[in-house]
Motif scaffolding. Structure first.
Motif, PDB file in Angstrom:
ATOM      1  N   LEU A  73     -31.234 -19.366  21.765  1.00  0.00           N
ATOM      2  CA  LEU A  73     -30.219 -18.850  20.836  1.00  0.00           C
ATOM      3  C   LEU A  73     -28.962 -18.383  21.560  1.00  0.00           C
ATOM      4  N   LEU A  74     -29.084 -18.048  22.831  1.00  0.00           N
ATOM      5  CA  LEU A  74     -27.903 -17.647  23.597  1.00  0.00           C
ATOM      6  C   LEU A  74     -26.891 -18.781  23.661  1.00  0.00           C
ATOM      7  N   SER A  78     -25.654 -18.322  16.231  1.00  0.00           N
ATOM      8  CA  SER A  78     -24.431 -17.693  15.727  1.00  0.00           C
ATOM      9  C   SER A  78     -24.128 -16.469  16.587  1.00  0.00           C
ATOM     10  N   ALA A  79     -22.959 -15.891  16.414  1.00  0.00           N
ATOM     11  CA  ALA A  79     -22.601 -14.688  17.174  1.00  0.00           C
ATOM     12  C   ALA A  79     -23.609 -13.566  16.918  1.00  0.00           C
ATOM     13  N   ASN A  80     -24.045 -13.402  15.678  1.00  0.00           N
ATOM     14  CA  ASN A  80     -25.034 -12.366  15.368  1.00  0.00           C
ATOM     15  C   ASN A  80     -26.369 -12.670  16.035  1.00  0.00           C
ATOM     16  N   ALA A  85     -30.271 -11.673  20.188  1.00  0.00           N
ATOM     17  CA  ALA A  85     -31.083 -12.266  21.251  1.00  0.00           C
ATOM     18  C   ALA A  85     -30.854 -11.545  22.572  1.00  0.00           C
ATOM     19  N   CYS A  86     -29.592 -11.278  22.911  1.00  0.00           N
ATOM     20  CA  CYS A  86     -29.292 -10.536  24.145  1.00  0.00           C
ATOM     21  C   CYS A  86     -29.924  -9.150  24.110  1.00  0.00           C
ATOM     22  N   GLN A 124     -20.688  -9.088  23.856  1.00  0.00           N
ATOM     23  CA  GLN A 124     -20.469  -8.703  25.254  1.00  0.00           C
ATOM     24  C   GLN A 124     -21.286  -7.466  25.622  1.00  0.00           C
ATOM     25  N   GLU A 125     -21.333  -6.505  24.731  1.00  0.00           N
ATOM     26  CA  GLU A 125     -22.092  -5.280  24.987  1.00  0.00           C
ATOM     27  C   GLU A 125     -23.576  -5.592  25.191  1.00  0.00           C
ATOM     28  N   GLN A 126     -24.109  -6.428  24.314  1.00  0.00           N
ATOM     29  CA  GLN A 126     -25.523  -6.785  24.425  1.00  0.00           C
ATOM     30  C   GLN A 126     -25.776  -7.670  25.654  1.00  0.00           C
ATOM     31  N   ALA A 127     -24.824  -8.526  25.983  1.00  0.00           N
ATOM     32  CA  ALA A 127     -24.958  -9.376  27.173  1.00  0.00           C
ATOM     33  C   ALA A 127     -24.976  -8.519  28.438  1.00  0.00           C
TER      34      ALA A 127
END
Length: 158
Positions: A73-74, A78-80, A85-86, A124-127
């Protein structure tokens, strides 16, 4: 859970599926093979489970095979879905060498770095959280090779 699956997973949701193992199996299948909306909902549900009750479901998530579809999914979510996933991978990988290895071997680090460079603020925060959870020699080398330093510094500068 809400229609898109972004709400917190409840005991009622798990019971309706026939227990935690059955619920995880359903969500992993949706994350891997579902429609775009199902993938997004499954990623959100898996993240919800990963973050509940001080991570008590983390081992079950890893055993259910959640890592592979979340890594996929990365790239194609979708962005969500990418954000969820991150976030889920960050929690599941924290302190778990086997999961960190699976993410690295599955090509997750370059995908996470790409999201760090090109994703929206939430992604980005989750990544960044996912990269922090992959703090191993292998994960660090892949992240640095992928160009994570510049985007991380930019995030710190705000």
């Amino acid at each position: 859970m809400g229609k898109t699956g972004v709400a917190r997973v409840t005991d009622k949701d798990i019971a309706k599926a026939g227990g935690l193992e059955a619920f995880l199996k359903q969500q992993v299948k949706k994350a891997a093979d579902g429609t775009d909306l199902e993938k997004e909902g499954a990623a959100a549900a898996l993240k919800s489970l990963a973050t509940q009750n001080h991570g008590e479901n983390v081992e079950a998530l890893a055993k259910a095979g959640a890592v592979r579809p979340l890594v996929a999914l990365l790239v194609n979510g979708s962005a969500n879905a990418q954000s969820s996933a991150c976030g889920c991978l960050a929690v599941v990988a924290h302190g778990r060498d086997d999961v960190q290895e699976a993410i690295c071997d599955g090509g997750g680090v370059p995908s996470i770095v790409r999201l760090l460079r090109m994703g929206g603020a939430a992604v980005q925060e989750q990544a960044a959280a996912a990269l922090a959870a992959l703090h191993t020699d292998k994960g660090d080398a892949a992240a640095i090779k992928g160009g994570c330093i510049g985007p991380l510094v930019a995030m710190l500068k705000g």
